[in-house]
Every structure is written in structure tokens, then in C-alpha cells.
Scaffold this active site. Structure first.
Site, mmCIF file in Angstrom:
data_model
loop_
_atom_site.group_PDB
_atom_site.id
_atom_site.type_symbol
_atom_site.label_atom_id
_atom_site.label_comp_id
_atom_site.label_asym_id
_atom_site.label_seq_id
_atom_site.Cartn_x
_atom_site.Cartn_y
_atom_site.Cartn_z
ATOM 1 N N ASN A 263 11.559 13.998 -17.960
ATOM 2 C CA ASN A 263 10.269 13.555 -17.984
ATOM 3 C C ASN A 263 10.155 12.882 -19.689
ATOM 4 O O ASN A 263 10.874 13.437 -20.466
ATOM 5 C CB ASN A 263 9.217 14.579 -18.135
ATOM 6 C CG ASN A 263 8.067 14.121 -17.406
ATOM 7 O OD1 ASN A 263 7.674 13.038 -17.623
ATOM 8 N ND2 ASN A 263 7.027 15.270 -17.236
ATOM 9 N N ASP B 198 4.170 5.015 -3.089
ATOM 10 C CA ASP B 198 5.053 3.642 -2.855
ATOM 11 C C ASP B 198 6.067 4.050 -1.681
ATOM 12 O O ASP B 198 6.561 3.322 -1.528
ATOM 13 C CB ASP B 198 5.701 3.599 -4.180
ATOM 14 C CG ASP B 198 6.286 4.832 -4.708
ATOM 15 O OD1 ASP B 198 6.706 5.584 -4.018
ATOM 16 O OD2 ASP B 198 6.672 4.841 -5.913
ATOM 17 N N GLN C 228 3.188 12.250 -6.455
ATOM 18 C CA GLN C 228 1.920 11.899 -6.876
ATOM 19 C C GLN C 228 1.775 10.304 -6.417
ATOM 20 O O GLN C 228 0.969 9.761 -6.395
ATOM 21 C CB GLN C 228 1.493 12.162 -8.160
ATOM 22 C CG GLN C 228 1.435 13.223 -8.569
ATOM 23 C CD GLN C 228 1.187 13.641 -10.229
ATOM 24 O OE1 GLN C 228 2.225 13.859 -10.794
ATOM 25 N NE2 GLN C 228 0.170 13.950 -10.669
ATOM 26 N N ASN C 229 3.020 10.068 -6.054
ATOM 27 C CA ASN C 229 3.211 8.341 -5.729
ATOM 28 C C ASN C 229 2.660 7.888 -4.463
ATOM 29 O O ASN C 229 2.812 8.714 -3.529
ATOM 30 C CB ASN C 229 4.766 8.231 -6.072
ATOM 31 C CG ASN C 229 5.057 8.384 -7.547
ATOM 32 O OD1 ASN C 229 4.092 8.504 -8.405
ATOM 33 N ND2 ASN C 229 6.517 8.495 -7.570
ATOM 34 N N GLY D 197 9.085 12.666 -13.872
ATOM 35 C CA GLY D 197 8.091 11.600 -14.389
ATOM 36 C C GLY D 197 6.668 11.765 -14.049
ATOM 37 O O GLY D 197 5.926 10.950 -13.511
ATOM 38 N N ALA E 166 15.018 8.547 -15.117
ATOM 39 C CA ALA E 166 15.332 9.329 -14.237
ATOM 40 C C ALA E 166 16.632 8.902 -12.928
ATOM 41 O O ALA E 166 17.581 9.598 -12.861
ATOM 42 C CB ALA E 166 14.335 9.606 -13.052
ATOM 43 N N CYS F 89 -10.539 0.783 7.988
ATOM 44 C CA CYS F 89 -11.744 0.664 7.839
ATOM 45 C C CYS F 89 -12.221 1.567 7.067
ATOM 46 O O CYS F 89 -12.081 2.912 7.198
ATOM 47 C CB CYS F 89 -12.268 0.419 9.239
ATOM 48 S SG CYS F 89 -14.416 0.151 9.001
ATOM 49 N N HIS G 294 -1.635 11.974 -3.243
ATOM 50 C CA HIS G 294 -2.392 10.943 -3.371
ATOM 51 C C HIS G 294 -2.495 9.896 -2.454
ATOM 52 O O HIS G 294 -2.934 8.734 -2.584
ATOM 53 C CB HIS G 294 -2.061 10.431 -4.854
ATOM 54 C CG HIS G 294 -2.398 11.288 -6.116
ATOM 55 N ND1 HIS G 294 -2.166 11.136 -7.357
ATOM 56 C CD2 HIS G 294 -3.034 12.483 -5.837
ATOM 57 C CE1 HIS G 294 -2.388 12.110 -7.965
ATOM 58 N NE2 HIS G 294 -3.044 12.960 -7.431
ATOM 59 N N CYS H 49 -13.287 -5.383 7.973
ATOM 60 C CA CYS H 49 -12.819 -4.972 9.318
ATOM 61 C C CYS H 49 -13.256 -5.764 10.414
ATOM 62 O O CYS H 49 -14.561 -6.023 10.496
ATOM 63 C CB CYS H 49 -13.459 -3.358 9.372
ATOM 64 S SG CYS H 49 -13.685 -2.898 11.119
HETATM 65 ZN ZN LIG Z 1 -14.637 -0.883 10.799
#
Ligand SMILES: [Zn+2]
Length: 445
Positions: free
Chosen positions: A365, A240, A237-238, A339, A383, A265, A257, A299
């Protein structure tokens, strides 16, 4: 089971369990699972009780809607007189509904996790949990196709602020303490300049953290599993990218995610930006570091605001990501959840995909989840610290084990089938009682 039958024989016996979703196709009426009491009787009685309930309902509605009721009743009368066949479509996750004396084509489908939840199916419990690093190392040695399902908790030790508070600790900060989650929808981003500005303040904070973050021993542990050919995949779900930086190839990381690796843009329609800012005709993208320092970077091609390819509230997940996550888990022989608060769909349904197949689940967790009792190991430690210790336990040897003794460590019978326990299907509505088989709200007319 599911079947679709012409109700030609009015004296055939129909068993409709309350778990069934059913529909009379021509009349466009039906009911969902658990919205009715079930039915056991002749087709004739089933249609008669429908007729009676619709007549009663008709009287409660204003005259303007009577024509629709009358058309419905005429079709039903024709069916009751044998002049017209109706088609009954049934989908029953309990598999118990049926129509006797019929050559109906009954098809069997695999229950979904949500069917299981609706039926109250309980998953197998381990005889006892083994929560220390040594036991977890043994389970890891035994497994060959490990899947990690990770949430914000795995990256806290790398310095990334989680969106939601991890665990009960008051000192821990969360993004949603500082920013209003309800505001940060894709619709508001596209239509409200103030929300865009706040969203960008949040993004810059995350970008700064991510530029300084390094993968911690938990990320590196799964990189090591990959190196040793024991990793089926990572579902995260991270946003990063720390799993990739910890040694896992991109094609094995399913980022539910999205990610922060580039800016696009907001008018560029991509799987991670399904609701473009305007007509969706721009295709500008650039490196995240090229965002400049405007309140809301725009943009250079069309002037629309820039955004990251991350899933905002009320935005659908990238196409196929959930199905892919399910199939990754189905192919695994061990699921390690790290986690994740398991609050947000679909992540909260994914551990069930493993448990219903007898695939053991290790839970690392701080938050309580509904699967804690089913986990073969339940670990309440950071963890990074925990997996560093597991890595030490595994040492430099080959990380495989085959002997029977260790096989028994798992103590989950893979053949164990799920059973319908807490919500028993009911059958046998008394058609002479006042119980309504049909509810007013479900009538399509
Ligand atoms: Zn654009």
C-alpha cells in the site's frame, strides 16, 4: 458478557463497568458504553442515584414535560419500595460487569471489531517486518488459505483511475478530483437530472478505461494462487472485474461495491439497487456495451434512467457482503491487503478481523493505515511490480512449505490474546459525588 436480570434483591451488589451498555427495560432508560463512569454498589443505591438525578433533571425541564418525569419516578419509587421488579439488561464487551448473589444467566458473546476499537484493544505486533519479495514469497509458501483484500491501488497499473488519490503523489489523478463525490448519492441520482448526467459522464470514462484494461501481474498472482489451491477468496472494493479476468472464479470474488458487468433499469430493485427510481417494478437489464450514446440512457420498457450495479454514496452495501467478508477472513491463514486506502467502512475494519485472531497481514500500500505497525510485511511498491517479483521467487516449484524453520518466520503467536490496554475499564463511581451516573440526554422520558 451480557445478561438480563430482575432487580428483585435491592441489596445485591452491582458491578457495572464503564464499558457496559445498560438499560432498565421497563423504564426505557439506559446508557451506552463510555457514556457513564461505571457503578459499584448495591442495587438500592443504583436506583436511588437514578431517582435523585431524574428529580434534578425534572426541575430543568418545562412544566409540560413533568408528567413524563413523574410517571418515571413513580415506577422507580415502586421499585425502591420493593413493590415492583425492574429488569436490567447489560451488554459489556469487557466481560467485567456482574451482579453478585444472583443466579443471572450470563451469556458470553464474541467482541466485534468495533467493540475492540471502543475498548482500545491493541493487536499483536510482529518482532520485525520482512518487506522484500523473497520474505513475502516464504510467507506465501507457508500459507494455505490466503485472502486478498484489494482496493483501487491494485488496478492503477492496469490503467484504471482510482476514486481517491493513491498516496502522496501529486501527479496521480483521482475520479473525485474531477467529479464531486458529495453529489453522487443515490438520492441525488434518483431525483436530480443534472447529477444523473454528471454521473453518466463519469461512468462512460470508467467504462472506456475498463474496456481497455488488462489484469496486471498482481491480479494474475492471485489467479495463480487459485490454480494452486491456496486461495480462500478475494474481497474487493473495485468494480472493474479484473480479479475474475485474472483467473479467479466469480463465486470467490466478493465485490463490496458492486460491478460494471451489466446495466439495469434504475427502477429494478436488486441487492445492488436497494433504492429503486420509482416503485421498483421494472426488471430490465442489458449488457453494459448496449448503453448507446444518450446523455442519460433510459430503460426501453419504462423510461427510467439506466444505471450500473455499483454502490453509490449513501447506498447500503449488498446484503450479507460484509458478513461474508468477515467469515472469509476468519477462515484464512494469511491476509494480503493491496492498494486500499482503508478509509471507507467496512473495508477499514476488515484487517482487524485477521489481526485479532493472530492471522498475519501483509500490507502492499502507498497510503499509511492504522494497521501498518501490525503488518508482518509492509511494502511500498506498485503491486504489479512487487508480485511479479514474488512470483519469480516462488518459481515453478510446489508452493507449499511445512518445515518448522519457516513456520517460525511468521513470529506471530496465534495464541496471543488481545488485551485491554489503553482504555482501562473503570469501576466504582462514588455515589455521593456530583458525578452523574445518568445524563439528561439519555433519559427516555
Ligand atoms: Zn425500466
Amino acid at each position: 458478557c451480557s445478561f438480563s436480570v430482575r432487580l428483585g434483591d435491592l441489596h445485591a451488589r452491582l458491578y457495572l463497568v464503564n464499558t457496559a451498555q445498560w438499560q432498565l427495560a421497563e423504564l426505557e432508560v439506559g446508557q451506552d458504553s463510555f457514556c457513564h463512569r461505571g457503578f459499584d454498589g448495591k442495587v438500592l443505591e443504583f436506583l436511588r442515584s437514578a431517582d435523585r438525578e431524574v428529580r434534578e433533571a425534572r426541575e430543568r425541564y418545562p412544566e409540560s414535560s413533568h408528567a413524563a418525569f413523574d410517571a418515571f419516578l413513580a415506577s422507580l419509587d415502586a421499585a425502591l419500595l420493593g413493590e415492583k421488579d425492574l429488569t436490567l439488561i447489560v451488554r459489556d464487551p469487557s466481560g467485567l460487569s456482574k451482579l453478585d448473589t444472583y443466579e443471572a444467566e450470563v451469556e458470553h458473546f464474541e467482541r466485534t471489531v468495533r467493540d475492540d476499537f471502543a475498548l482500545g484493544v491493541e493487536y499483536p505486533l510482529p518482532s520485525h517486518q520482512r518487506n522484500d519479495a523473497k520474505s513475502v514469497a516464504k510467507i506465501i509458501r507457508r500459507a494455505r488459505r490466503i485472502v486478498a483484500l484489494t482496493g483501487a491501488g491494485i488496478s492503477v497499473e492496469s490503467g484504471i483511475t482510482p476514486f481517491r488519490k493513491p498516496g502522496p503523489s501529486d501527479s496521480a489523478r483521482a475520479i473525485w478530483d474531477e467529479f464531486d463525490a458529495r453529489q453522487m448519492t443515490v438520492g441525488n441520482f434518483n431525483h436530480d437530472g443534472e447529477v444523473r448526467a454528471k454521473w453518466w459522464v463519469m461512468k462512460r470514462k470508467l467504462m472506456k478505461e475498463m474496456s481497455m484494461a488488462e489484469p496486471n501481474p498482481a491480479h494474475c498472482f492471485f489467479g495463480e494462487l487459485e490454480k494452486r489451491g491456496k486461495l480462500e477468496g478475494v474481497i474487493t472494493q473495485n468494480i472493474d472485474s479484473l480479479h475474475q479476468r485474472g483467473g479467479i472464479p466469480s463465486e470467490k470474488v466478493n465485490e463490496l461495491h458492486g460491478h460494471m458487468r451489466r446495466l439495469i433499469c434504475s427502477d429494478y430493485r436488486t441487492p445492488l439497487n436497494p433504492e429503486p427510481f420509482g416503485t421498483g417494478t421494472c426488471d430490465y437489464a442489458c449488457d453494459t456495451s448496449a448503453c448507446g450514446d444518450a446523455d442519460v440512457p433510459t430503460c426501453p420498457k419504462c423510461g427510467s434512467p439506466l444505471r450500473t450495479e455499483t454502490v453509490m454514496f449513501e447506498q447500503s452495501l449488498p446484503n450479507g457482503a460484509v458478513e461474508e467478508a468477515r467469515s472469509t477472513i476468519q477462515n484464512s491463514d494469511l491476509l494480503v491487503v493491496i492498494g486500499s486506502t482503508l478509509i471507507v467502512r467496512p473495508a477499514n475494519e476488515l484487517p482487524a478481523e485477521a489481526l485479532r485472531r493472530g492471522i498475519p497481514v501483509i500490507m502492499v500500500n502507498f497510503d499509511d493505515t492504522c494497521y501498518d505497525g501490525n503488518a508482518i510485511s509492509l511494502v511500498r511498491q506498485p503491486a504489479g511490480i512487487f508480485f511479479d517479483e514474488v512470483m519469480n521467487q516462488l518459481g515453478d516449484e510446489i508452493w507449499h512449505a511445512d518445515d518448522e524453520e519457516e513456520a517460525e518466520e511468521l513470529e506471530i503467536d496465534p495464541e496471543a490474546s488481545v488485551s485491554v490496554e489503553s482504555k482501562r475499564p473503570t469501576l466504582g463511581l462514588d455515589v455521593d459525588s456530583d458525578d452523574q451516573l445518568y445524563g439528561d440526554d439519555d433519559l427516555g422520558c
